[in-house]
Scaffold this motif. Structure first.
Motif, PDB file in Angstrom:
ATOM      1  N   TRP A  62      42.372  33.161  25.765  1.00  0.00           N
ATOM      2  CA  TRP A  62      41.488  32.604  26.781  1.00  0.00           C
ATOM      3  C   TRP A  62      40.381  31.833  26.087  1.00  0.00           C
ATOM      4  O   TRP A  62      39.874  32.265  25.041  1.00  0.00           O
ATOM      5  N   LYS A  71      40.254  28.516  30.539  1.00  0.00           N
ATOM      6  CA  LYS A  71      41.714  28.454  30.630  1.00  0.00           C
ATOM      7  C   LYS A  71      42.366  29.610  29.904  1.00  0.00           C
ATOM      8  O   LYS A  71      41.798  30.185  28.971  1.00  0.00           O
ATOM      9  N   CYS A  72      43.582  29.901  30.333  1.00  0.00           N
ATOM     10  CA  CYS A  72      44.413  30.926  29.707  1.00  0.00           C
ATOM     11  C   CYS A  72      45.732  30.306  29.275  1.00  0.00           C
ATOM     12  O   CYS A  72      46.361  29.556  30.033  1.00  0.00           O
ATOM     13  N   TRP A  81      46.635  29.604  33.644  1.00  0.00           N
ATOM     14  CA  TRP A  81      45.719  29.298  34.749  1.00  0.00           C
ATOM     15  C   TRP A  81      44.480  28.596  34.205  1.00  0.00           C
ATOM     16  O   TRP A  81      44.225  28.604  33.006  1.00  0.00           O
ATOM     17  N   THR A  82      43.727  27.979  35.130  1.00  0.00           N
ATOM     18  CA  THR A  82      42.497  27.290  34.753  1.00  0.00           C
ATOM     19  C   THR A  82      41.448  27.496  35.830  1.00  0.00           C
ATOM     20  O   THR A  82      41.780  27.620  37.021  1.00  0.00           O
ATOM     21  N   ARG A  83      40.195  27.545  35.403  1.00  0.00           N
ATOM     22  CA  ARG A  83      39.069  27.643  36.335  1.00  0.00           C
ATOM     23  C   ARG A  83      38.024  26.609  35.932  1.00  0.00           C
ATOM     24  O   ARG A  83      37.883  26.267  34.759  1.00  0.00           O
ATOM     25  N   GLY A 133      43.313  35.112  36.629  1.00  0.00           N
ATOM     26  CA  GLY A 133      42.206  34.171  36.641  1.00  0.00           C
ATOM     27  C   GLY A 133      41.287  34.315  37.831  1.00  0.00           C
ATOM     28  O   GLY A 133      40.350  33.534  38.000  1.00  0.00           O
TER      29      GLY A 133
END
Length: 326
Positions: A62, A71-72, A81-83, A133
């Motif tokens: 991460w 992001k992971c 996934w992304t934030r 996420g």
């Protein structure tokens, strides 16, 4: 700071206005893969937007950026996934840009946004599920700090007191302990800004050894707190203070001593229990020291901004072992 798992080194890297996560073969020095994290890299005094370090559990990695992208990836470089933390919760308001690294524990990420100089939004802490996420909780962490003093560039950490884990957050003139499951603030200790200096931002991260948190501020006072307790623990849990702490480099500790390196390369070794100097005023190669030291197998490694890495022995006597120029 790079992180290492087995034969892979992970780096948060800035290149030509963009941010990438690199996976590097530890033995060959070759880049295994690069993954785009974010556009919008820029300099803010000493740092760019690649300052936060990645974290890993050996299966996933991460990474957070100063632009707020989290992001992971798996170890093959596939994005999971992304934030966008700024898009979801508001722009970061630190005077010199965001630099805190996430903390990983039992599959959860803890992300702090402790700011105030350039925003009216409250500082806050997030717990994010590492697998999905998704945010598990978000708690605000208000403090009485003024102007730039609310800004914290530190990284959260965990302390264990008896059978209880506590999430430790430093910044905004206070040190706080939280319940990792809910984010609820359990206690807070003050004393880090006795003169109410409006520019008392915190850069160096605390270190935990046993049930004691050793917490820097802007040089002084450096304070040791016993973790645990409830409510305001400023008087009940403060163990000692030291007036020659670091500004930027974080401290390191072994079983007996705490080692502090100032921005000018002056080394202090303190007794962990009492805070008394075991030795002080030992100078490394002249230069500016912004990196944090690493303690490995009885030796401490510290690099300055000129690329000189000094090695000295841990223990009650200062002994310079080597100076390595890049």
């Amino acid at each position: 700071t790079p992180i290492i798992w087995g034969d892979v080194i992970f780096l948060n890297v800035a290149e030509e206005g963009k941010l990438f996560l690199w996976a590097v073969d530890r033995n060959k020095g070759t880049v295994l893969w690069k993954k785009h994290l974010s556009d919008g890299d820029h300099m803010m005094r000493k740092q760019n937007m690649s300052s936060p370090s990645p974290v890993t559990d050996g299966k996933h990695v991460w990474v957070m950026t100063g632009t707020g992208i989290l992001k992971c990836f798996d170890f093959a470089g596939a994005e999971k996934w992304t934030r966008d933390i700024q898009k979801e919760y508001g722009k970061f308001g630190l005077n010199w840009g965001y630099a805190s690294s996430p903390l990983l524990d039992e599959g959860a990420l803890y992300v702090q946004v402790i700011h105030g100089m350039k925003t009216k939004d409250q500082p806050y802490v997030l717990r994010i599920d590492g697998g999905t996420g998704k945010t598990e909780w978000r708690v605000e962490r208000p403090t009485p700090a003024i102007m730039e003093s609310p800004d914290s560039y530190t990284t959260p950490l965990l302390a264990k007191v008896g059978g209880r884990k506590e999430l430790i957050i430093a910044g905004g003139d206070v040190l706080t302990g939280h319940d990792p499951a809910t984010g609820k603030e359990l206690w807070r200790g003050g004393g880090f800004n006795p003169d109410n200096n409006p520019f008392q931002r915190i850069i160096a991260s605390p270190v935990v050894s046993g049930d004691v948190v050793y917490a820097p501020t802007r040089v002084k006072p450096f304070i040791a707190y016993r973790a645990g307790g409830e409510g305001d623990v400023t008087k009940s849990h403060q163990l000692w203070q030291f007036q020659n702490g670091p500004d930027v480099p974080s401290p390191v500790a072994d079983d007996l001593h705490l080692y502090l390196i100032t921005d000018r390369g002056v080394v202090y070794a303190l007794d962990r229990k009492t805070g008394k100097e075991v030795y002080g005023g030992q100078r490394l190669r002249p230069g500016t020291y912004s990196a944090s030291p690493v303690l490995v197998d009885g030796r401490i490694y510290i690099s300055n901004e000129d690329g000189v890495t000094s090695v000295f022995s841990a223990g009650p006597k200062f002994e310079l072992v080597a100076e390595n120029e890049s």
